[in-house]
Design an enzyme around this catalytic site. Structure first.
Site, PDB file in Angstrom:
ATOM      1  N   GLY A   1       0.816  -1.199   0.000  1.00 10.85           N
ATOM      2  CA  GLY A   1       0.000   0.000   0.000  1.00 10.85           C
ATOM      3  C   GLY A   1       0.852   1.252   0.000  1.00 10.85           C
ATOM      4  O   GLY A   1       2.015   1.238  -0.395  1.00 10.85           O
ATOM      5  N   CYS A   2       0.278   2.343   0.464  1.00  8.76           N
ATOM      6  CA  CYS A   2       0.963   3.632   0.462  1.00  8.76           C
ATOM      7  C   CYS A   2       2.275   3.555   1.227  1.00  8.76           C
ATOM      8  O   CYS A   2       2.300   3.153   2.391  1.00  8.76           O
ATOM      9  CB  CYS A   2       0.067   4.686   1.096  1.00  8.76           C
TER      10      CYS A   2
END
Length: 231
Positions: free
Chosen positions: A60-61
């Site tokens: 993810g981020c």
């Protein structure tokens, strides 16, 4: 009905938050970040980093993932960047908008005398949802996919065995683990303003509503893995 409306509004707010919301075109915010001294990140020199092992993950981020691994004991440095694709020298704007085959990833420098690769794999799986395909929280797209990189057959076996254990214990129920187990090739460090993003931008809406809660959930479940100042 009020509960339904509240839930809908909450989801709507989260949907509007994204790691993609800050690009190199945000000149004003970038200028503000550049005013922040580099003392926030106590970077080790290249010679010092050579004394440690490296591990690479995507979940993810990278703002979130970097903060999580930096809270782990034995981890000496973490860099946000891009990996898993074929394009050379990718930029944040290209990766975050899905214009490359790369994923947002982190480069973890760690002391194997303090923490093992197996434990880092546990941190990786314990700090995100490996069953959501091309998505993590409000961030959607292949650039946010889950990848556990390996540099040799030993690391590959560790990752595969751990996935097998999670499946055998039915940790995720009917949901399938979709994490890619991928041989490591190349890591491109992200632009400077992304490094230590969470620490440097505590008032950012994404950081407050997505990144910090994700970090706190990890801390609750992995207290024995945390650095003293991370509790």
């Amino acid at each position: 009905m009020n509960i339904v409306k509240t839930t809908f509004l909450t989801l709507l707010i989260l949907a509007s938050l994204s790691c993609q919301s800050k690009t190199k075109s945000d000149n004003q915010e970038i200028a503000q970040k550049e005013q922040i001294t580099n003392s926030v990140k106590t970077s080790l020199s290249a010679d010092q980093l050579k004394n440690y092992e490296t591990a690479y993950f995507a979940s993810g981020c990278f703002w979130c993932v970097e903060a999580i691994f930096e809270s782990v004991k034995g981890v000496k440095e973490v860099y946000s960047g891009y990996s898993g694709g074929t394009e050379k020298n990718p930029t944040y704007e290209q990766v975050s908008y899905g214009r490359t085959s790369h994923a947002e990833a982190v480069e973890v420098y760690y002391d194997p005398k303090i923490i093992s690769f197996t434990q880092l794999v546990q941190v990786f799986f314990g700090s995100h949802d490996p069953t959501t395909l091309n998505r993590q929280g409000p961030d959607r797209g292949a650039q946010y996919r889950s990848i556990a990189f390996y540099k040799n057959e030993k690391e590959k076996k560790i990752i595969k065995d751990y996935i097998g254990a999670l499946e055998a214990e039915n940790v995720y129920g009917e949901r399938t683990i979709v994490t890619e187990v991928k041989v490591f090739d190349k890591f491109y460090r992200a632009e400077e303003y992304h490094q230590d993003y969470e620490r440097r931008n505590p008032n950012n809406s994404y950081i407050r509503n997505v990144s910090v809660p994700r970090l706190n959930r990890f801390k609750e479940n992995f207290q024995s893995y945390l650095k003293e100042d991370a509790h």
